[in-house]
Design an enzyme around this catalytic site. Sequence first.
Site, PDB file in Angstrom:
ATOM      1  N   SER A   1      45.864  38.145  27.462  1.00 62.18           N
ATOM      2  CA  SER A   1      44.444  38.248  27.812  1.00 62.18           C
ATOM      3  C   SER A   1      43.538  38.575  26.632  1.00 62.18           C
ATOM      4  O   SER A   1      42.360  38.251  26.665  1.00 62.18           O
ATOM      5  CB  SER A   1      44.249  39.276  28.924  1.00 62.18           C
ATOM      6  OG  SER A   1      44.832  40.514  28.584  1.00 62.18           O
TER       7      SER A   1
ATOM      8  N   HIS B   1      45.177  34.355  33.640  1.00 62.72           N
ATOM      9  CA  HIS B   1      44.262  33.495  32.866  1.00 62.72           C
ATOM     10  C   HIS B   1      44.683  32.031  32.844  1.00 62.72           C
ATOM     11  O   HIS B   1      44.025  31.217  32.210  1.00 62.72           O
ATOM     12  CB  HIS B   1      44.128  34.020  31.438  1.00 62.72           C
ATOM     13  CG  HIS B   1      43.488  35.361  31.369  1.00 62.72           C
ATOM     14  ND1 HIS B   1      42.117  35.546  31.399  1.00 62.72           N
ATOM     15  CD2 HIS B   1      44.025  36.598  31.307  1.00 62.72           C
ATOM     16  CE1 HIS B   1      41.850  36.834  31.343  1.00 62.72           C
ATOM     17  NE2 HIS B   1      42.984  37.503  31.288  1.00 62.72           N
TER      18      HIS B   1
ATOM     19  N   LYS C   1      39.226  35.393  38.090  1.00 62.05           N
ATOM     20  CA  LYS C   1      38.943  34.776  36.792  1.00 62.05           C
ATOM     21  C   LYS C   1      38.494  33.330  36.997  1.00 62.05           C
ATOM     22  O   LYS C   1      37.379  33.134  37.453  1.00 62.05           O
ATOM     23  CB  LYS C   1      40.145  34.977  35.879  1.00 62.05           C
ATOM     24  CG  LYS C   1      40.103  36.441  35.392  1.00 62.05           C
ATOM     25  CD  LYS C   1      41.348  37.025  34.865  1.00 62.05           C
ATOM     26  CE  LYS C   1      41.062  38.491  34.519  1.00 62.05           C
ATOM     27  NZ  LYS C   1      42.247  39.324  34.548  1.00 62.05           N
TER      28      LYS C   1
HETATM   29  C1  LIG Z   1      42.611  40.656  34.656  1.00 58.49           C
HETATM   30  C2  LIG Z   1      44.085  40.776  34.599  1.00 58.49           C
HETATM   31  C3  LIG Z   1      44.780  41.496  35.571  1.00 58.49           C
HETATM   32  C4  LIG Z   1      44.075  42.324  36.612  1.00 58.49           C
HETATM   33  O1  LIG Z   1      43.507  41.544  37.585  1.00 58.49           O
HETATM   34  P1  LIG Z   1      42.305  42.164  38.453  1.00 58.49           P
HETATM   35  O2  LIG Z   1      42.227  41.284  39.639  1.00 58.49           O
HETATM   36  O3  LIG Z   1      41.106  42.106  37.575  1.00 58.49           O
HETATM   37  O4  LIG Z   1      42.704  43.559  38.800  1.00 58.49           O
HETATM   38  C5  LIG Z   1      46.154  41.482  35.534  1.00 58.49           C
HETATM   39  N1  LIG Z   1      46.817  40.820  34.569  1.00 58.49           N
HETATM   40  C6  LIG Z   1      46.188  40.150  33.593  1.00 58.49           C
HETATM   41  C7  LIG Z   1      46.977  39.449  32.550  1.00 58.49           C
HETATM   42  C8  LIG Z   1      44.796  40.115  33.574  1.00 58.49           C
HETATM   43  O5  LIG Z   1      44.152  39.490  32.600  1.00 58.49           O
END
Ligand SMILES: *Cc1c(COP(=O)(O)O)cnc(C)c1O
Length: 392
Positions: free
Chosen positions: A182, A210, A242
């Site tokens: 990320s 992602h 996302k």
């Molecule tokens: C954003 C993210 C999460 C968390 O997801 P949320 O729905 O925002 O709690 C978990 N793992 C990765 C790799 C992320 O980028």
Amino acid sequence: MSRPDLLQRLAARHAERGRHALLRRLRTVQAVQGPRVVVDGRVLLNFASNDYLGLAQHPALVEALVAAAGRWGVGATAAHLLGGHRDEHAALEEELAAWTGRERALLFSTGYLANLGVLGALLQAGDLCVQDKWNHACLLDGARLAGAELRRYPHADVAAARRQLGALPDAAAVLATDAVFSMDGDLAPLPALAALCREQGAVLHVDDAHGLGVLGPGGAGSVCAAGLTQDEVPVLMATLGKALGVAGAFVAGSAALIEGLVQFARSHVFTTAMPPALAAATRAAVRIARFEDWRRDQLARLITHFRHGAQARGIALLPSPTPIQPVVVGDSARALAVARRLEADGFYVPAIRPPTVPAGRARLRVTLSAQHAEAQLEALLDALAAALAHED
Ligand SMILES: *Cc1c(COP(=O)(O)O)cnc(C)c1O
């Protein structure tokens, strides 16, 4: 009595962060319009959003949300197991399973909770959890909370992961990895990790927060892009906040996995179900993400354009094929100074500093969206080159 004052200790840690240019600041966004945000009364081009396909404000999502709120109201009013699970959730789960090529899927209220839930359901004290050092915080927290032995291998180092698994050959084991990292945007070596897990009898857990919507045929994600089956990646987790532009997350896999999670994933059992209207909006998002390939095509064009433009200006990028295109500047104070200059020029690009990234690896985390135009990338690159030169 010499009991420490915890609030004082917190304040001391806060002050320490401030001395090292590591203080985080909550910014309030006053308005959003496509790729633009209003912050402190100023319109900024936003390069911080994970809305890769430009769906968060899409009229079809908004309409689905409003219509479903009309039918269901706002809150789910209970946990999934206690009457909160509505047909909107069930339909979304079926659609997510079909999209990712898995037997079943189970919704969670956030990605953070999904990873805590899965790892807690699978792992116990005495088990082994092997993870990439750059994994998202919630994977690390999940292993710790489960009480498993956590071993972190150097980023993308499959041989090191093999040594860690091999050192405890009798322990039940999960290997957990981000599919797209990320803060760096690069891809995990999924086929090699899948082969390793098969060889070592470990369960592979892939977090595709992602990758879903962005990578793979029909946006089905990194695991599909790598052609890995449900047997090879038994635990697939992805988020809905996302590329899908909504909120929430799911885990997909075999019926047996999902049935086990319904029983034992505490963050599923003991939390309120996501609002059904959000599930409805997500269903609309899935339809668009699956079938509107032009959004992924546009994103791919922008990624290529940005990388060429950076190279032409001598701006060093990381080897990322995804919309996450960080510019590593090293020092935290310098990263903050560059971010401030960019903001003065009308661009919102956050500085990401330790402990989110390793010491000496502070960066500007640029994220691209299908909503950006090439001219906007050009403007950002010019401002970035100038800011980097100025803060040298
Ligand atoms: C954003 C993210 C999460 C968390 O997801 P949320 O729905 O925002 O709690 C978990 N793992 C990765 C790799 C992320 O980028």
